[in-house]
Design a protein around this motif. Structure first.
Motif, PDB file in Angstrom:
ATOM      1  N   TYR A  50      10.715  38.987 107.842  1.00 11.77           N
ATOM      2  CA  TYR A  50      11.392  39.526 109.024  1.00 11.77           C
ATOM      3  C   TYR A  50      10.649  40.736 109.591  1.00 11.77           C
ATOM      4  O   TYR A  50      11.262  41.671 110.094  1.00 11.77           O
ATOM      5  CB  TYR A  50      12.840  39.885 108.674  1.00 11.77           C
ATOM      6  CG  TYR A  50      13.625  38.683 108.250  1.00 11.77           C
ATOM      7  CD1 TYR A  50      14.141  37.800 109.194  1.00 11.77           C
ATOM      8  CD2 TYR A  50      13.812  38.390 106.899  1.00 11.77           C
ATOM      9  CE1 TYR A  50      14.837  36.679 108.810  1.00 11.77           C
ATOM     10  CE2 TYR A  50      14.514  37.266 106.509  1.00 11.77           C
ATOM     11  CZ  TYR A  50      15.025  36.422 107.470  1.00 11.77           C
ATOM     12  OH  TYR A  50      15.710  35.302 107.083  1.00 11.77           O
TER      13      TYR A  50
ATOM     14  N   ASN B  61      23.518  27.954  98.956  1.00  9.14           N
ATOM     15  CA  ASN B  61      22.208  28.397  99.452  1.00  9.14           C
ATOM     16  C   ASN B  61      21.342  28.931  98.312  1.00  9.14           C
ATOM     17  O   ASN B  61      20.131  28.694  98.274  1.00  9.14           O
ATOM     18  CB  ASN B  61      22.382  29.467 100.523  1.00  9.14           C
ATOM     19  CG  ASN B  61      22.886  28.899 101.834  1.00  9.14           C
ATOM     20  OD1 ASN B  61      22.780  27.695 102.084  1.00  9.14           O
ATOM     21  ND2 ASN B  61      23.444  29.748 102.680  1.00  9.14           N
TER      22      ASN B  61
ATOM     23  N   ILE C 185      19.794  36.138 108.382  1.00  9.32           N
ATOM     24  CA  ILE C 185      20.293  35.095 107.485  1.00  9.32           C
ATOM     25  C   ILE C 185      21.801  35.242 107.312  1.00  9.32           C
ATOM     26  O   ILE C 185      22.546  34.255 107.288  1.00  9.32           O
ATOM     27  CB  ILE C 185      19.590  35.171 106.122  1.00  9.32           C
ATOM     28  CG1 ILE C 185      18.113  34.802 106.268  1.00  9.32           C
ATOM     29  CG2 ILE C 185      20.256  34.252 105.097  1.00  9.32           C
ATOM     30  CD1 ILE C 185      17.346  34.796 104.969  1.00  9.32           C
ATOM     31  N   THR C 186      22.257  36.496 107.199  1.00 13.50           N
ATOM     32  CA  THR C 186      23.695  36.752 107.076  1.00 13.50           C
ATOM     33  C   THR C 186      24.434  36.253 108.306  1.00 13.50           C
ATOM     34  O   THR C 186      25.490  35.611 108.201  1.00 13.50           O
ATOM     35  CB  THR C 186      23.944  38.252 106.878  1.00 13.50           C
ATOM     36  OG1 THR C 186      23.186  38.726 105.770  1.00 13.50           O
ATOM     37  CG2 THR C 186      25.420  38.533 106.641  1.00 13.50           C
TER      38      THR C 186
ATOM     39  N   ASN D 115      24.359  37.934 101.994  1.00 14.88           N
ATOM     40  CA  ASN D 115      25.322  36.933 102.450  1.00 14.88           C
ATOM     41  C   ASN D 115      26.738  37.179 101.939  1.00 14.88           C
ATOM     42  O   ASN D 115      27.703  36.801 102.604  1.00 14.88           O
ATOM     43  CB  ASN D 115      24.867  35.533 102.009  1.00 14.88           C
ATOM     44  CG  ASN D 115      23.672  35.039 102.800  1.00 14.88           C
ATOM     45  OD1 ASN D 115      23.441  35.478 103.929  1.00 14.88           O
ATOM     46  ND2 ASN D 115      22.902  34.135 102.222  1.00 14.88           N
TER      47      ASN D 115
ATOM     48  N   THR E 298      24.365  32.377 108.337  1.00 12.92           N
ATOM     49  CA  THR E 298      25.279  31.833 107.323  1.00 12.92           C
ATOM     50  C   THR E 298      26.730  32.056 107.725  1.00 12.92           C
ATOM     51  O   THR E 298      27.583  31.177 107.581  1.00 12.92           O
ATOM     52  CB  THR E 298      25.013  32.478 105.953  1.00 12.92           C
ATOM     53  OG1 THR E 298      23.642  32.303 105.589  1.00 12.92           O
ATOM     54  CG2 THR E 298      25.897  31.864 104.881  1.00 12.92           C
TER      55      THR E 298
ATOM     56  N   LEU F 112      19.014  37.949  98.919  1.00 15.67           N
ATOM     57  CA  LEU F 112      19.635  37.209 100.016  1.00 15.67           C
ATOM     58  C   LEU F 112      21.117  36.958  99.733  1.00 15.67           C
ATOM     59  O   LEU F 112      21.950  37.006 100.639  1.00 15.67           O
ATOM     60  CB  LEU F 112      18.900  35.878 100.222  1.00 15.67           C
ATOM     61  CG  LEU F 112      17.448  35.994 100.696  1.00 15.67           C
ATOM     62  CD1 LEU F 112      16.799  34.622 100.788  1.00 15.67           C
ATOM     63  CD2 LEU F 112      17.367  36.705 102.042  1.00 15.67           C
TER      64      LEU F 112
ATOM     65  N   PRO G   8      16.618  40.866 107.394  1.00 23.06           N
ATOM     66  CA  PRO G   8      17.266  39.789 106.632  1.00 23.06           C
ATOM     67  C   PRO G   8      18.717  39.531 107.017  1.00 23.06           C
ATOM     68  O   PRO G   8      19.294  38.523 106.606  1.00 23.06           O
ATOM     69  CB  PRO G   8      17.163  40.273 105.183  1.00 23.06           C
ATOM     70  CG  PRO G   8      17.004  41.757 105.279  1.00 23.06           C
ATOM     71  CD  PRO G   8      16.215  41.983 106.532  1.00 23.06           C
TER      72      PRO G   8
END
Length: 276
Positions: free
Chosen positions: A42, A90, A52-53, A135, A56, A131, A49
């Motif tokens: 990123y 994931n 991604i959160t 999340n 998701t 990650l 990052p």
């Protein structure tokens, strides 16, 4: 000493275990590399990052809302269920798919930097833990919106996460070695995990099958090992009753998996550098 003798001496469980221990001892290396992987992915991104959160979270909310309507389930129950399922999935999915490429992707380091093979696996699992930490924020927000009753027993999810991390290591080791030798394994695993996603109770649950009159499928679903890995983490976080059979299956698979991983490391650890 002949080449045959040297090869025989390298194929010992002591050497395999030493690789795992020495790799773990180099924590500063794989912790740094794992963090750099996130930063590099990123680079020059404002949110980094957290993209991604966001992705998701959007997927979880959309699927949770949609399937709660389709299956006529309470949103307050189904949305947290789907969200946790996706977050845990994931992490497991990455240990399988990225694990199959862990040695091929690190070809340069393996050939140029004399480090234990396990360093690259620890790096992968550490990256997935980071990650996961990003999340899980999604679930915290949803848990605040739809609060659940908690008990001290629900803290067992910490132990469950530790078990999943242990399993992610042996899964990445086994599939990494296998896919380095046979490059068709990677695409095959990708197809299998896509199928397993729909066969694992992530967007549906037992009530869904009962409503459709498909209770017989519950016995077939029980054969899916990923169900048990999901449940030991998801059940305590949802405040549901924990079933010992899920823990028993995971513990047995952990022991078997690590036995296979040690055997694979004993037999093929020295060959990976030639296969990549």
């Amino acid at each position: 000493m002949t080449f045959t003798d040297a090869t025989a001496q390298s194929r010992t469980f002591a050497r395999a275990w030493r690789d795992l221990a020495d790799g773990f001892a180099r924590r500063e290396l794989w912790l740094h590399l794992g963090w750099q992987d996130i930063k590099q992915r990123y680079r020059r991104s404002v949110l980094g990052p957290f993209w991604i959160t966001i992705a998701t979270g959007t997927t979880a909310v959309a699927m949770g809302a949609l399937y709660s309507k389709l299956f006529k389930l309470e949103l307050a129950e189904h949305l947290p269920y789907v969200t946790l399922g996706l977050i845990i999935w994931n992490m497991i999915n990455a240990s399988i798919i990225e694990g199959s490429e862990v040695f091929v992707a690190n070809e340069g380091l393996i050939k140029q930097l004399p480090t234990p093979l396990s360093v690259h696996v620890y790096r992968l699992v550490w990256r997935q833990m980071i990650l996961f930490g990003h999340n899980i924020i999604i679930y915290v927000i949803i848990a605040i919106i739809f609060p659940k009753p908690w008990s001290w027993a629900d803290l067992s999810f910490i132990l469950a996460l530790g078990l999943i991390m242990l399993n992610c290591v042996w899964v990445s080791l086994c599939f990494g070695i296998l896919a380095t030798r046979y490059r068709d394994i990677g695409p095959l695993l990708f197809s299998i995990t896509q199928l397993l996603f729909f066969m694992t109770p992530i967007i549906w649950n037992d009530k869904t099958l009962q409503q459709q009159g498909a209770e017989g499928w519950l016995k077939i679903v029980e054969l899916n090992p990923l169900l048990h890995y999901l449940d030991i983490v998801r059940a305590p976080l949802l405040g549901d009753t924990q079933e010992l059979r899920h823990w028993a299956v995971v513990l047995v698979l952990t022991v078997i998996g690590w036995g296979v991983a040690l055997l694979a490391m004993r037999q093929y650890r020295a060959r990976v550098a030639y296969w990549v």
